[in-house]
Design a protein around this motif. Structure first.
Motif, PDB file in Angstrom:
ATOM      1  N   ALA A 136       0.823  -1.209   0.000  1.00  0.00           N
ATOM      2  CA  ALA A 136       0.000   0.000   0.000  1.00  0.00           C
ATOM      3  C   ALA A 136       0.855   1.257   0.000  1.00  0.00           C
ATOM      4  CB  ALA A 136      -0.920   0.001   1.231  1.00  0.00           C
ATOM      5  N   LYS A 137       0.243   2.348  -0.435  1.00  0.00           N
ATOM      6  CA  LYS A 137       0.904   3.655  -0.474  1.00  0.00           C
ATOM      7  C   LYS A 137       0.379   4.523   0.652  1.00  0.00           C
ATOM      8  CE  LYS A 137       3.570   6.847  -1.882  1.00  0.00           C
ATOM      9  NZ  LYS A 137       3.655   7.214  -0.458  1.00  0.00           N
ATOM     10  N   THR A 138       1.315   5.131   1.377  1.00  0.00           N
ATOM     11  CA  THR A 138       0.950   6.053   2.453  1.00  0.00           C
ATOM     12  C   THR A 138       0.749   7.465   1.898  1.00  0.00           C
ATOM     13  OG1 THR A 138       3.293   6.476   2.857  1.00  0.00           O
ATOM     14  CG2 THR A 138       2.240   4.765   4.185  1.00  0.00           C
ATOM     15  N   GLY A 139       0.048   8.270   2.664  1.00  0.00           N
ATOM     16  CA  GLY A 139      -0.090   9.689   2.353  1.00  0.00           C
ATOM     17  C   GLY A 139      -0.172  10.479   3.645  1.00  0.00           C
ATOM     18  N   THR A 140       0.591  11.558   3.743  1.00  0.00           N
ATOM     19  CA  THR A 140       0.580  12.380   4.958  1.00  0.00           C
ATOM     20  C   THR A 140       0.857  13.838   4.610  1.00  0.00           C
ATOM     21  OG1 THR A 140       1.490  10.537   6.250  1.00  0.00           O
ATOM     22  CG2 THR A 140       1.535  12.711   7.273  1.00  0.00           C
ATOM     23  N   LEU A 141       0.042  14.728   5.136  1.00  0.00           N
ATOM     24  CA  LEU A 141       0.305  16.163   5.117  1.00  0.00           C
ATOM     25  C   LEU A 141       0.074  16.689   6.528  1.00  0.00           C
ATOM     26  CD1 LEU A 141      -1.447  17.450   1.858  1.00  0.00           C
ATOM     27  CD2 LEU A 141       1.011  17.348   2.284  1.00  0.00           C
ATOM     28  N   THR A 142       0.858  17.661   6.931  1.00  0.00           N
ATOM     29  CA  THR A 142       0.666  18.263   8.247  1.00  0.00           C
ATOM     30  C   THR A 142       0.381  19.751   8.120  1.00  0.00           C
ATOM     31  OG1 THR A 142       3.042  18.667   8.515  1.00  0.00           O
ATOM     32  CG2 THR A 142       2.175  16.575   9.347  1.00  0.00           C
ATOM     33  N   GLU A 143      -0.125  20.327   9.200  1.00  0.00           N
ATOM     34  CA  GLU A 143      -0.416  21.760   9.256  1.00  0.00           C
ATOM     35  C   GLU A 143      -0.127  22.268  10.653  1.00  0.00           C
ATOM     36  OE1 GLU A 143      -4.557  22.517   8.603  1.00  0.00           O
ATOM     37  OE2 GLU A 143      -5.211  21.186  10.222  1.00  0.00           O
ATOM     38  N   ARG A 144       0.004  23.580  10.775  1.00  0.00           N
ATOM     39  CA  ARG A 144       0.195  24.208  12.082  1.00  0.00           C
ATOM     40  C   ARG A 144      -1.159  24.574  12.665  1.00  0.00           C
ATOM     41  NH1 ARG A 144       5.155  23.790  14.641  1.00  0.00           N
ATOM     42  NH2 ARG A 144       6.836  23.977  13.105  1.00  0.00           N
TER      43      ARG A 144
END
Length: 392
Positions: free
Chosen positions: A326-334
């Protein structure tokens, strides 16, 4: 029995997805044999894709470039070197989009030795009999259009993936220094401009790792530079006169549509919030690729649970480690939390295949604005283990 097992799966996944810590979630699971939905939860709502975009980028590159193809950096000159090895003029280095051209220190540290080391370039030039260049080394990155955003430093000719203001010129300078270090004298400083390679003599060439090798690194390690380069280069292979982010992402959208998925893409890597699709669109695409002649290569770009890349420390010592890619996906924010600015997950996702003893499925889980990244990943991994139970 099947109904009760599917019901247990639905109850478990629904309980996970409605946990308030997830804030906003969507999921879809499709049986690969029948094409029927095994589970769905807000599965038709478009959501941030993040690095699951790379699924579509990989499929597009495999379609338009081919798994076995390479990206070839060429060296040309107006005249051939004379009998004394003197090149009377410039040496033109024409980029083909190789994102792993650099020195061995960079390639070893960043990619474990997989790449296109500059000493191979030096060897190609010396093999051509060149001992002295009376002109300069001229870099040509014109295969990709100049763009101010979103990916100005991903150029057709680059060196160590430099983020310099003029990455093509930087590449020419580094190549010039490598040649001089090998004892080749060069009369003038490096420069950058477009060249008609077909109107010159080719004196050498070096090939990148195969497209499949590049896409495997991209998928396993979620490498953004390779992803953007693959999107731009695919655009050229698809008929564009120059590669660009816009042309590449339009081609990715068309490729997705050809495989039953409606997606909106602005970057080939998935950086930013603009890339969006519904969880069902991802599983529809995965199901289509499962039936494609390209499937073997496509599957190789996906990390194995508990073993490869971004999944090497997840789902270890579980049954998922044998049956899930599987492929992961991650984005973060403040976010503001208790008066402090802290980093929190904007998107956390996992999409791929589970191949069990009784059935195989494609799945897509997406959490948006979860309270905690670790908690989100633990939850997704629990849902994957539930899918493994369902497939066995």
């Amino acid at each position: 029995m099947r109904f009760s097992k599917q019901r247990r799966l639905a109850d478990f996944l629904t309980n996970e997805l409605t946990d308030p810590i997830k804030q906003d979630a969507g999921a879809h699971v499709v049986d690969l044999a029948s094409g029927r939905t095994a589970f769905g939860f807000r599965h038709d709502e478009p959501r941030i894709m993040a690095s699951t975009t790379k699924l579509f980028t990989a499929g597009t590159a495999l379609t338009h470039l081919g798994a076995d193809a390479t990206l070839t950096t060429r060296f040309c000159s107006a005249d051939r070197p004379d009998a004394d090895g003197v090149l009377h003029g410039d040496l033109f280095v024409i980029g083909d989009g190789d994102p792993l051209l650099g020195d061995r220190t960079f390639i070893d540290a960043r990619y474990g030795g997989v790449g296109t080391p500059v000493d191979r370039l030096v060897e190609a030039v010396t093999t051509a009999g060149i001992r002295s260049i009376r002109g300069r080394v001229v870099g040509d990155g014109s295969l990709y259009a100049h763009e101010d955003r979103p990916s100005p430093t991903v150029t057709a000719l680059s060196f160590n993936q430099s983020r310099a203001d003029q990455p093509v010129l930087f590449a020419a300078e580094q190549i010039s220094q490598a040649l001089e270090a090998a004892g080749i004298s060069i009369a003038a400083p490096a420069a950058e401009h477009a060249v008609d390679g077909d109107a010159h003599h080719e004196v050498g060439r070096i090939d990148s790792p195969s497209i499949l090798d590049l896409l495997t690194i991209c998928g396993h390690e979620s490498d953004n530079v390779i992803a953007v380069s693959m999107a731009k280069r695919s655009a050229v292979a698809g008929g564009a006169s120059q590669g660009s982010s816009q042309r590449g992402t339009r081609l990715i959208e068309q490729h997705a549509a050809d495989h039953g998925a409606d997606i909106s893409v602005r970057t080939g890597s998935g950086l930013g919030e603009a890339n969006r699709c519904a969880p069902r669109a991802i599983t529809s695409y995965l199901a289509a690729m499962n039936s494609s002649p390209l499937y073997g290569a496509f599957e190789a770009t996906l990390p194995r649970a508990g073993t490869d890349g971004t999944l090497r420390y997840r789902l270890r010592n579980t049954r998922a480690a044998q049956v899930v890619r599987a492929k992961t996906g991650t984005l973060t924010e403040r976010r503001e939390v208790s008066g402090r600015r802290v980093r929190r997950p904007l998107q956390d996702s996992l999409a791929g295949y589970c191949r069990g003893r009784k059935r195989s499925v494609a799945f897509s889980f997406v959490h948006e604005r979860a309270e905690d990244l670790t908690g989100s990943r633990v939850s997704i991994d629990r849902m994957v283990e539930a899918i493994v139970d369902y497939c066995d």
